[in-house]
Design an enzyme around this catalytic site. Structure first.
Site, PDB file in Angstrom:
ATOM      1  N   HIS A   1      34.105  51.860 137.415  1.00 57.88           N
ATOM      2  CA  HIS A   1      33.518  50.997 136.382  1.00 57.88           C
ATOM      3  C   HIS A   1      32.203  50.390 136.887  1.00 57.88           C
ATOM      4  CE1 HIS A   1      33.845  47.778 133.144  1.00 57.88           C
ATOM      5  NE2 HIS A   1      32.968  47.247 133.985  1.00 57.88           N
ATOM      6  N   GLU A   2      32.236  49.837 138.098  1.00 63.07           N
ATOM      7  CA  GLU A   2      31.029  49.206 138.652  1.00 63.07           C
ATOM      8  C   GLU A   2      29.941  50.237 138.922  1.00 63.07           C
ATOM      9  OE1 GLU A   2      30.716  46.106 138.316  1.00 63.07           O
ATOM     10  OE2 GLU A   2      32.838  45.769 137.924  1.00 63.07           O
TER      11      GLU A   2
ATOM     12  N   HIS B   1      27.853  51.100 135.950  1.00 65.04           N
ATOM     13  CA  HIS B   1      26.768  50.143 135.672  1.00 65.04           C
ATOM     14  C   HIS B   1      25.473  50.581 136.361  1.00 65.04           C
ATOM     15  CE1 HIS B   1      28.504  46.848 133.416  1.00 65.04           C
ATOM     16  NE2 HIS B   1      29.544  46.782 134.239  1.00 65.04           N
TER      17      HIS B   1
END
Length: 174
Positions: free
Chosen positions: A133-134, A137
């Site tokens: 998820h990170e 980004h």
């Protein structure tokens, strides 16, 4: 120092972040990482990527849920299995929205630590979700881009409202 979180609709969240040069890793940089950690915990997050605070660099910090903190620089993620898991995700930059996302269950995470040393570790289950998820980004991808078309339709109005509020705040500050 606690940073303000950039919200859905901010340009920085759609950009591909730049790599951190080894020469940038110094005491001032480590303080920045500590400030990212403080921001993550203050906002009740389990992860925070630099673009979420307006810094387009390939950096994220995360907590594996057991209090083990990682400060990740220039990550490379390699799936280690075709087995996936579905996990309900949320995001500090997309407040109030939680949707299921399917991701590889086990990945190899390669990165530089806060001292510029290379680290390799296997991330599984919850940690695998967080690091993927990170890392998204850093490539300008939000979790809402990975959900089903039906789920996207269900949150379209909420997203429009977040974007509208982001635009209003930006215009007020100009």
């Amino acid at each position: 120092m606690v940073y303000k979180i950039k919200k859905y609709g901010e340009d920085v969240l759609k950009q591909i972040a730049k790599e951190v040069e080894l020469s940038e890793i110094n005491d001032e940089f480590r303080q920045f990482l500590d400030d990212m950690v403080e921001t993550m915990y203050e906002t009740d997050g389990v992860g925070l990527a630099a673009p979420q605070i307006g810094v387009s660099k390939r950096i994220f910090v995360c907590d594996d849920g057991n209090g083990v903190l990682r400060k990740v620089i220039n990550p490379i993620i390699v799936p280690l299995t075709e087995e996936t898991q579905e996990f309900e995700e949320g995001c500090l930059s997309v407040p109030g929205i939680y949707k299921k996302v399917e991701r590889p269950k086990r990945v190899l995470l390669k990165y530089l630590n806060e001292y510029g040393k290379e680290v390799e570790e296997i991330a599984e289950n919850f940690l695998a979700v967080v690091v993927q998820h990170e890392n998204d980004h850093l490539d300008g991808i939000l979790f809402i881009e990975k959900i089903s078309p039906m789920a996207k339709r269900l949150i379209a109005k909420k997203l429009a409202n977040i974007k509208k509020e982001t635009k209003r705040i930006k215009e007020e500050n100009e």
